[in-house]
Design a protein around this motif. Structure first.
Motif, mmCIF file in Angstrom:
data_model
loop_
_atom_site.group_PDB
_atom_site.id
_atom_site.type_symbol
_atom_site.label_atom_id
_atom_site.label_comp_id
_atom_site.label_asym_id
_atom_site.label_seq_id
_atom_site.Cartn_x
_atom_site.Cartn_y
_atom_site.Cartn_z
ATOM 1 N N SER A 1 0.858 -1.168 0.000
ATOM 2 C CA SER A 1 0.000 0.000 0.000
ATOM 3 C C SER A 1 0.903 1.229 0.000
ATOM 4 O O SER A 1 1.952 1.217 0.627
ATOM 5 C CB SER A 1 -0.873 -0.019 1.250
ATOM 6 N N GLY A 2 0.513 2.258 -0.729
ATOM 7 C CA GLY A 2 1.361 3.448 -0.820
ATOM 8 C C GLY A 2 1.841 3.635 -2.246
ATOM 9 O O GLY A 2 1.277 3.072 -3.191
ATOM 10 N N ASN A 3 2.897 4.387 -2.386
ATOM 11 C CA ASN A 3 3.385 4.693 -3.732
ATOM 12 C C ASN A 3 3.848 3.467 -4.500
ATOM 13 O O ASN A 3 3.810 3.452 -5.722
ATOM 14 C CB ASN A 3 4.521 5.710 -3.656
ATOM 15 N N SER B 1 -6.486 -1.796 0.656
ATOM 16 C CA SER B 1 -5.115 -2.318 0.640
ATOM 17 C C SER B 1 -4.507 -2.103 2.012
ATOM 18 O O SER B 1 -4.101 -1.013 2.388
ATOM 19 C CB SER B 1 -4.273 -1.718 -0.484
ATOM 20 N N LEU C 1 -1.889 -2.330 4.773
ATOM 21 C CA LEU C 1 -0.417 -2.315 4.825
ATOM 22 C C LEU C 1 0.140 -3.621 5.389
ATOM 23 O O LEU C 1 -0.393 -4.189 6.348
ATOM 24 C CB LEU C 1 0.055 -1.146 5.680
ATOM 25 N N GLY D 1 7.360 0.169 1.056
ATOM 26 C CA GLY D 1 7.858 1.429 1.598
ATOM 27 C C GLY D 1 8.072 1.282 3.093
ATOM 28 O O GLY D 1 8.065 0.169 3.640
ATOM 29 N N GLU D 2 8.249 2.394 3.767
ATOM 30 C CA GLU D 2 8.498 2.384 5.217
ATOM 31 C C GLU D 2 7.327 1.775 5.998
ATOM 32 O O GLU D 2 7.514 1.009 6.934
ATOM 33 C CB GLU D 2 8.678 3.805 5.748
ATOM 34 N N ALA D 3 6.125 2.164 5.607
ATOM 35 C CA ALA D 3 4.960 1.771 6.401
ATOM 36 C C ALA D 3 4.735 0.265 6.321
ATOM 37 O O ALA D 3 4.569 -0.411 7.347
ATOM 38 C CB ALA D 3 3.722 2.529 5.930
ATOM 39 N N TYR E 1 4.989 -2.836 9.374
ATOM 40 C CA TYR E 1 4.018 -3.888 9.682
ATOM 41 C C TYR E 1 4.669 -5.264 9.651
ATOM 42 O O TYR E 1 4.337 -6.144 10.422
ATOM 43 C CB TYR E 1 2.866 -3.863 8.673
ATOM 44 N N ASN F 1 12.510 5.936 1.316
ATOM 45 C CA ASN F 1 12.434 7.361 0.960
ATOM 46 C C ASN F 1 12.136 8.242 2.173
ATOM 47 O O ASN F 1 11.744 9.397 2.028
ATOM 48 C CB ASN F 1 11.413 7.590 -0.158
ATOM 49 N N GLY G 1 9.841 8.611 4.321
ATOM 50 C CA GLY G 1 8.539 9.177 4.692
ATOM 51 C C GLY G 1 7.412 8.444 4.016
ATOM 52 O O GLY G 1 7.629 7.585 3.153
ATOM 53 N N PHE G 2 6.229 8.742 4.423
ATOM 54 C CA PHE G 2 5.032 8.208 3.769
ATOM 55 C C PHE G 2 4.781 9.133 2.582
ATOM 56 O O PHE G 2 4.031 10.104 2.686
ATOM 57 C CB PHE G 2 3.842 8.210 4.726
ATOM 58 N N SER G 3 5.403 8.830 1.464
ATOM 59 C CA SER G 3 5.525 9.862 0.437
ATOM 60 C C SER G 3 4.189 10.273 -0.163
ATOM 61 O O SER G 3 4.007 11.408 -0.557
ATOM 62 C CB SER G 3 6.503 9.433 -0.655
ATOM 63 N N TYR H 1 1.742 10.862 1.393
ATOM 64 C CA TYR H 1 1.082 11.776 2.322
ATOM 65 C C TYR H 1 1.875 13.065 2.502
ATOM 66 O O TYR H 1 1.589 13.864 3.373
ATOM 67 C CB TYR H 1 0.880 11.080 3.674
HETATM 68 C C1 TPP Z 1 -3.635 -0.793 7.708
HETATM 69 C C2 TPP Z 1 -3.518 0.468 6.934
HETATM 70 N N1 TPP Z 1 -3.573 1.676 7.543
HETATM 71 C C3 TPP Z 1 -3.434 2.811 6.840
HETATM 72 C C4 TPP Z 1 -3.255 2.782 5.494
HETATM 73 C C5 TPP Z 1 -3.085 4.091 4.731
HETATM 74 N N2 TPP Z 1 -1.770 4.190 4.087
HETATM 75 C C6 TPP Z 1 -1.610 3.859 2.797
HETATM 76 S S1 TPP Z 1 -0.047 4.045 2.274
HETATM 77 C C7 TPP Z 1 0.453 4.664 3.765
HETATM 78 C C8 TPP Z 1 1.866 5.097 3.978
HETATM 79 C C9 TPP Z 1 2.829 4.632 2.915
HETATM 80 O O1 TPP Z 1 4.114 5.097 3.149
HETATM 81 P P1 TPP Z 1 5.379 4.268 2.731
HETATM 82 O O2 TPP Z 1 5.244 2.868 3.141
HETATM 83 O O3 TPP Z 1 6.592 4.957 3.193
HETATM 84 O O4 TPP Z 1 5.317 4.237 1.153
HETATM 85 P P2 TPP Z 1 5.657 5.365 0.098
HETATM 86 O O5 TPP Z 1 4.342 5.926 -0.301
HETATM 87 O O6 TPP Z 1 6.580 6.359 0.729
HETATM 88 O O7 TPP Z 1 6.291 4.620 -1.028
HETATM 89 C C10 TPP Z 1 -0.611 4.680 4.654
HETATM 90 C C11 TPP Z 1 -0.508 5.176 6.024
HETATM 91 C C12 TPP Z 1 -3.260 1.494 4.879
HETATM 92 N N3 TPP Z 1 -3.151 1.321 3.576
HETATM 93 N N4 TPP Z 1 -3.367 0.369 5.622
#
Ligand code: TPP
Ligand code: MG
Length: 551
Positions: free
Chosen positions: A386-388, A412, A414, A438-440, A444, A466, A468-470, A472
């Motif tokens: 989930s994310g970028n 999606s 995380l 990504g970081e997030a 998990y 990167n 950060g949560f890019s 966002y």
């Molecule tokens: C369980 C859950 N909580 C919240 C979210 C919302 N969410 C989607 S992406 C994200 C952060 C992504 O950041 P990172 O992993 O650093 O990826 P980047 O976009 O920097 O590549 C969040 C908080 C989610 N998808 N799943």
């Protein structure tokens, strides 16, 4: 012969061809699984026990059912914690079997948490085995549902695993799945509509993958000479190097969604707003919905017409009818393929440029472009987080076979990429299996990284590091969002390759673009001997990707 419920369940799972059960302690059925030699994939938390089974069912398109067990009963910590995983499997329509302890007869109305109503809200069926004799009946019904109709999770609650019954009274026989074929009259109408359309578009969903209908989709698209887009979850259902393939997202995909006058949705529910497109100008388009589930007809958008049935039977029938109607000639070729190429080339140009970038910190697209060079698309598995990483990879990662790439996410959640990649390796040990996070997502999965080390599952985790949560960061939800919820410790603060190296993974930290492919090759080499790998790629925040089209 007298048998106890837990032993009966273990034996039935073996009869049904279940190869292993993912779990986190402790479900009271587990000891019987151990005694009956059903291997257990022990995860480090309950949500991941669900998610590995979920990934396995998705990757095998329900041909091999993912089964998991988690703690339940009155002390329902396990099932409560699993709820996120079950909700995700339900939302994404993944056919898993989850076995949990049921609240014992006589112990109801004890806890605050209402197990039954909560689990009913995240399952195709929640069965409570209220009498030992009913074990084969419930298992039969569970596997029938898991293999028939709309895919979705089934949960079985076992209140008394030690209760016994005489198994000779109802000997278990494995069940098959049953499919439905479309009404021929509906097929005739659909083909007339498609042949009369000026700019038809095929919108392929994951139902195509579950039905094993990729060959039929290709044959039909070629016959009616119609461009194809796939949903995120169906990415790979249609070969992405095919002249009729438009995309999953991006300006080129938007162009076709906007300009088509007829949309033939096959195996998709057409539900926008959940990492999928809306249908722009839907009122002036003709939408034909082909789905196994009648609940999706006239959902959100009016269906001008529908075909109910298994996607493979539907496409076969459409092929037959379109062949007959056109004496085998199909729809005139015109310049459809040339137009797809030109629209796609212009939509992809900016991403192709980013994939060739020499920037430092590295452009994430450069990592993806090099991954495509380092991996054999016919013998590998890649998934996103989930994310970028989801948004970027689903825009550019060229996928040639079903499940060469797993796109996921009506929701999606995380962390799922690790579970999916573990499942992919268990399903296809010969494939290179890669999770991109990504970081997030990494946060998990950290506790569960011990699992592939312990089980010698040679998977690779690619971290787009990167800092950060890019998604966002500035600009995502308008100015001013940064820095409230997007900065976390980045590569200047902590070297994750050292942290994760201590867990026993092969690790590297890469900041030179020219080192991407060599580092991936070393990671894959380690995978060959059963060692999982983690590569931290020092990247820029580059929240650029194809958008979902608004309805
Ligand atoms: C369980 C859950 N909580 C919240 C979210 C919302 N969410 C989607 S992406 C994200 C952060 C992504 O950041 P990172 O992993 O650093 O990826 P980047 O976009 O920097 O590549 C969040 C908080 C989610 N998808 N799943
Ligand atoms: Mg990030």
């Amino acid at each position: 012969m007298t048998v106890d419920v837990a032993t009966s369940i273990a034996r039935i799972l073996k009869q049904e061809g279940v190869e292993w059960v993912s779990t986190f302690p402790v479900c009271r059925v587990n000891n019987a699984l151990g005694r009956e030699n059903v291997p257990m994939v022990m995860m480090r938390d309950d949500r991941y026990a669900i998610a590995v089974a979920d990934g396995f069912s998705r990757i095998t398109a329900g041909q091999r059912i993912g089964v998991c067990t988690v703690q339940g009963g009155v002390n329902a910590a396990g099932i409560q914690y699993s709820y996120a995983g079950l909700a995700q499997a339900f939302e994404d329509g993944s056919p898993i079997l989850c076995i949990t302890d049921g609240v014992a007869i006589g112990a109801s109305e004890n806890s605050q948490f209402d197990v039954t109503s909560s689990l009913k809200s995240v399952s195709k069926w929640y069965g409570y085995i209220d009498k030992p004799e009913r074990t084969p009946e419930f298992m039969r019904r569970a596997f029938t549902m898991l293999r028939s109709g709309s895919p979705g999770p089934v949960i079985l609650a076992v209140p008394d695993p030690t209760g016994t019954y005489d198994e000779t009274l109802d000997p278990y026989k494995p069940v098959k799945g049953w499919k439905s074929a479309p009404d021929p009259a509906d097929v005739t109408t659909a083909v007339e509509m498609i042949l009369n359309a000026n700019n038809p578009l095929i919108y392929a969903g994951e139902g195509v993958i579950y039905a094993g209908a990729s060959a039929e989709l290709k044959e039909f698209a070629e016959l009616v000479n119609t461009p194809v887009i796939t949903t995120l979850k169906a990415k790979g259902a249609f070969p992405e190097n095919h002249p009729l393939f438009v995309g999953v997202r991006g300006d080129h995909t938007a162009h076709y969604l906007e300009n088509s006058d007829l949309i033939l949705a096959v195996g998709s529910s057409l539900s926008p707003g959940r990492f999928s497109h809306g249908i722009p100008g839907a009122a002036s388009k003709t939408i034909i919905l082909c789905n196994v589930n009648e609940l999706h007809i006239n959902k959100i958008y009016p269906s001008a017409h529908a075909i109910i049935g298994d996607a493979r039977f539907t496409l076969q029938a459409l092929i037959g009818e379109a062949t007959a109607k056109t004496s085998g000639a199909g729809r005139p070729a015109g310049n459809v393929a040339a137009e797809v190429k030109s629209v796609r080339d212009s939509g992809m140009a900016q991403y192709r440029e980013a994939m060739a970038s020499d920037d430092k910190p590295m452009n994430p697209y450069r990592v993806y472009g090099d991954m495509m060079k380092a991996l054999d698309p016919l013998n590998s598995f890649v998934t996103h987080e989930s994310g970028n990483t989801r948004d970027q990879l689903s825009t550019v990662y060229e996928t040639l076979i079903p499940r060469g790439f797993l796109g996921w996410g009506n929701v999606s959640t995380l962390g799922f990429s690790l579970a999916a990649t573990i499942a992919a390796k268990l399903a296809n040990p010969e494939k290179l299996c890669v999770a991109v996070t990504g970081e997030a997502g990494l946060g998990y999965m950290l506790g569960n990284l011990e699992v592939p080390v312990r089980l010698k599952l040679g998977i690779t985790i690619v971290h787009i590091s990167n800092g950060g949560f890019s998604g966002y960061g500035p600009g995502f939800w308008g100015d001013g969002h940064d820095p409230f919820t997007h900065v976390v410790q980045g590569y200047d603060d902590v070297d994750m390759s050292k942290v994760i190296g201590q867990l026993g993974l092969y690790t590297e930290r890469v900041s030179e673009p020219s080192e991407i492919i060599p580092a991936l090759e070393r990671a894959f080499k380690a995978n060959e001997s059963g060692q999982p790998s983690y590569i931290e790629f020092i990247c820029s925040q580059f929240p650029v990707y194809g958008q979902w089209v608004a309805g």
